[in-house]
Design an enzyme around this catalytic site. Sequence first.
Site, short mmCIF file in Angstrom:
data_model
loop_
_atom_site.label_atom_id
_atom_site.label_comp_id
_atom_site.label_asym_id
_atom_site.label_seq_id
_atom_site.Cartn_x
_atom_site.Cartn_y
_atom_site.Cartn_z
N ASP A 186 -29.12 -25.97 19.09
CA ASP A 186 -29.08 -24.53 18.87
C ASP A 186 -27.47 -24.18 18.93
OD1 ASP A 186 -31.72 -23.99 18.88
OD2 ASP A 186 -31.83 -23.25 20.88
N GLY A 187 -26.72 -24.82 19.57
CA GLY A 187 -25.35 -24.25 19.53
C GLY A 187 -25.00 -24.47 18.51
N ASN A 244 -27.82 -14.30 19.35
CA ASN A 244 -28.27 -14.19 20.37
C ASN A 244 -28.38 -13.32 21.75
OD1 ASN A 244 -29.91 -16.65 20.02
ND2 ASN A 244 -28.84 -18.04 21.72
N GLU A 245 -27.32 -12.98 21.97
CA GLU A 245 -26.95 -11.92 22.89
C GLU A 245 -25.09 -11.64 23.01
OE1 GLU A 245 -26.09 -15.39 24.74
OE2 GLU A 245 -27.94 -15.08 24.68
N ALA A 250 -34.59 -13.28 18.91
CA ALA A 250 -34.29 -14.64 18.76
C ALA A 250 -33.79 -14.99 19.97
CB ALA A 250 -33.60 -14.98 17.50
N ALA A 268 -33.50 -16.99 25.62
CA ALA A 268 -32.40 -17.94 26.12
C ALA A 268 -31.83 -17.20 27.59
CB ALA A 268 -31.26 -17.81 25.10
N TYR A 320 -33.77 -14.50 29.19
CA TYR A 320 -34.76 -14.86 30.00
C TYR A 320 -34.64 -15.36 31.33
CZ TYR A 320 -39.81 -16.71 30.69
OH TYR A 320 -40.93 -16.91 31.18
N SER A 321 -33.56 -16.40 31.46
CA SER A 321 -33.03 -16.77 32.81
C SER A 321 -32.70 -15.64 33.57
CB SER A 321 -31.72 -17.70 32.53
OG SER A 321 -32.32 -18.87 31.55
N ALA A 356 -27.91 -10.12 37.91
CA ALA A 356 -27.87 -10.12 39.30
C ALA A 356 -27.24 -8.51 39.77
CB ALA A 356 -26.78 -11.28 39.69
#
Length: 258
Positions: free
Chosen positions: A45-46, A117-118, A155, A159, A162-163, A182
């Site tokens: 993916d990277g 992604n983000e 998409a 990643a 979700y974590s 957090a």
Amino acid sequence: MTAPPRIAFLASPAEPAVAARARLTQRYGDHALDSADIVCALGGDGFMLQTLHRHGASDKPVFGMKLGSVGFLMNQYRDNEDDLLERLQRAEPAYLRPLEMQVQTESGASAGSLAYNEVSLLRQTRQAAHLSIDLNGQTRIAELIGDGVMVATPAGSTAYNYSAHGPILPLGSHTLALTPIAPYRPRRWRGAILKADTEVRFRVLDPYKRPVSVTADSHEIRDVVEVTIRESAQRQVTLLFDPEHNLEERIFSEQFAV
């Protein structure tokens, strides 16, 4: 008879990817990117994200094959390369729009980047980040205290988002995930799902005592004071997937993983 597509094979530096590229180019030829019809990215993916950042403006559809540690955006690599043309012919497209990020730093510099992604803001030191959040020019959270915050695409929602306990977004939902990392205060705030055309602006409330960095996929900028994020209206990339394991099904399946 239709001519077979011209394929540009790109490989990560990993030995399995390099070896696979050598076999595939011997079988299908070695076409330059500017003359190719399809890009075939070999890696994880990277490397797929790297390929999209480097070549996304070419408007070539990208078919990835997993030869790395993580392959959510990739198809399976098969030792029998003879079926590649059939796979490409049957492949289903997924259309992705990246996030556009604009940044102001403590020194007064401006910078920009794309993220498929983000975009994530993170504290740079042991001190918690203090951030404000504006949506379409309206302050929604005057002070968020925590490790940081992110905006994720559908998409990218499976990643890092979700974590961090953010929601998984269906592909094509025209939404974004706004997810704290957090959070300490507000204690009960766990994020939001936004329309894709929402303009998100983060301000760092104490950039000297509590410095913050921002990362768009893998591009990091440190000591930021303001970050503005919106979905790109111009840029769109096309990924190709085997129909039996397309991206929409993968995102759906992630929600039932145990």
